[in-house]
Design a protein around this motif. Structure first.
Motif, PDB file in Angstrom:
ATOM      1  N   VAL A 170       0.851  -1.197   0.000  1.00 16.08           N
ATOM      2  CA  VAL A 170       0.000   0.000   0.000  1.00 16.08           C
ATOM      3  C   VAL A 170       0.889   1.250   0.000  1.00 16.08           C
ATOM      4  CG1 VAL A 170      -1.732   1.295   1.325  1.00 16.08           C
ATOM      5  CG2 VAL A 170      -1.846  -1.213   1.210  1.00 16.08           C
ATOM      6  N   PRO A 171       0.596   2.248  -0.837  1.00 20.67           N
ATOM      7  CA  PRO A 171       1.411   3.472  -0.894  1.00 20.67           C
ATOM      8  C   PRO A 171       1.420   4.216   0.439  1.00 20.67           C
ATOM      9  CG  PRO A 171      -0.032   3.322  -2.817  1.00 20.67           C
ATOM     10  CD  PRO A 171      -0.466   2.246  -1.869  1.00 20.67           C
ATOM     11  N   ASP A 172       2.513   4.922   0.711  1.00 20.28           N
ATOM     12  CA  ASP A 172       2.671   5.638   1.974  1.00 20.28           C
ATOM     13  C   ASP A 172       1.519   6.598   2.259  1.00 20.28           C
ATOM     14  OD1 ASP A 172       5.024   4.299   2.286  1.00 20.28           O
ATOM     15  OD2 ASP A 172       6.297   6.086   2.418  1.00 20.28           O
ATOM     16  N   GLU A 173       1.121   7.377   1.268  1.00 24.18           N
ATOM     17  CA  GLU A 173       0.095   8.395   1.519  1.00 24.18           C
ATOM     18  C   GLU A 173      -1.247   7.778   1.882  1.00 24.18           C
ATOM     19  OE1 GLU A 173       0.197  11.719   2.029  1.00 24.18           O
ATOM     20  OE2 GLU A 173       2.323  11.236   2.088  1.00 24.18           O
ATOM     21  N   ASP A 174      -1.535   6.593   1.371  1.00 22.30           N
ATOM     22  CA  ASP A 174      -2.765   5.902   1.763  1.00 22.30           C
ATOM     23  C   ASP A 174      -2.668   5.427   3.209  1.00 22.30           C
ATOM     24  OD1 ASP A 174      -3.849   6.308  -0.727  1.00 22.30           O
ATOM     25  OD2 ASP A 174      -3.311   4.336  -1.498  1.00 22.30           O
ATOM     26  N   ILE A 175      -1.483   4.992   3.611  1.00 18.93           N
ATOM     27  CA  ILE A 175      -1.262   4.574   5.002  1.00 18.93           C
ATOM     28  C   ILE A 175      -1.405   5.768   5.933  1.00 18.93           C
ATOM     29  CG2 ILE A 175       0.441   3.638   6.614  1.00 18.93           C
ATOM     30  CD1 ILE A 175       1.633   2.068   4.250  1.00 18.93           C
ATOM     31  N   VAL A 176      -0.840   6.897   5.526  1.00 21.96           N
ATOM     32  CA  VAL A 176      -0.919   8.126   6.317  1.00 21.96           C
ATOM     33  C   VAL A 176      -2.371   8.568   6.469  1.00 21.96           C
ATOM     34  CG1 VAL A 176      -0.376  10.601   6.308  1.00 21.96           C
ATOM     35  CG2 VAL A 176       1.399   8.921   5.746  1.00 21.96           C
TER      36      VAL A 176
END
Length: 255
Positions: A170-176
């Motif tokens: 999962v991309p970082d910005e989605d995790i954030v």
């Protein structure tokens, strides 16, 4: 891993197992059909080898972090000259409340200044055995569906969720974004005022520690890569191998 003690209490998991069937609406202690008992496992392998748990519903209490680990971690962050002052003053702390408070202030100031950023850094290092234990449970599809949570539902829970999502690609910005959703939700919970009071009694900044700002998770992901090299290398550090990661991804992504 280098910083993980095999005898560390965080590897001891209490599984509260309930013999509760799908048609049982609630747990009734007086109902003879429902049995409750406690098992303590000292490793994931020991738990997996216990065939008696096959049809049980399980609840695991995993000590990912405890007060002593936070103390150890905070000590490593305090400047040596400030630590030396505390050591010099410490004999007086036995008889003087003022001196005792002065010694504590050194650590409390460091904790408040470090905030969630420092807490996450300590969690990744000192909470490694507990994090691995939770990941080992999550990679086992026979245990799904799984719910995991902590006291505030955003710190230990948020970091473990972030590691799992990152391992799944999962991309970082989605995790954030996922992490930051906790900010509004937690503010509306009934026990919010109680948590503020509990933190304030310990002279901790409730506004800092009850938040879930996106920059905290963004920095945590950057910190993992800066310190360990990558998410995969962090997982290697805690003993969660490539084979384990394949099982985790299959458990999370496969239909």
């Amino acid at each position: 891993c280098e910083d993980c003690d095999d005898n560390d209490e965080s590897t001891v998991v209490q599984a509260d197992v309930t013999d509760l069937h799908e048609d049982d609406e609630e747990l009734d202690e007086k109902n003879p059909r429902i049995k409750r008992f406690t098992k303590v496992y000292h490793s994931t392998d020991e738990l997996i080898q216990d065939k008696s748990r096959k049809d049980d519903k399980e609840r695991h209490f995993v000590a990912v972090m405890n007060e002593m680990k936070y103390v150890r971690g905070t000590l490593s962050k305090v400047r040596k000259r400030d630590l030396a002052k505390v050591i010099i003053k410490s004999p007086g702390a036995i008889v003087s409340k003022r001196v005792r408070s002065s010694c504590k202030d050194v650590f409390l100031n460091k904790i408040n200044q470090g905030g969630l950023h420092m807490m996450n850094s300590l969690l990744l290092k000192y909470g490694a055995p507990g994090i691995k234990y939770v990941l080992d449970l999550c990679k086992d599809r026979s245990r799904h569906p799984i719910a995991f949570y902590c006291t505030a539902g955003k710190d230990r829970t948020g970091m473990i969720a972030a590691i799992m999502l990152a391992a799944a690609g999962v991309p970082d910005e989605d995790i954030v974004e996922d992490y930051s959703l906790s900010a509004n939700v937690y503010a509306e919970m009934n026990d919010h005022k109680a948590m503020v009071g509990a933190l304030s009694q310990r002279n901790l900044d409730a506004k800092t520690f009850l938040g879930a700002p996106p920059e905290v998770m963004r920095e945590a992901l950057v910190n993992i890569r800066a310190t360990y090299g990558s998410i995969e290398e962090y997982l290697d550090f805690i003993g969660f191998t490539e084979e384990d990661r394949k099982e985790l991804r299959a458990a999370l992504l496969d239909d």
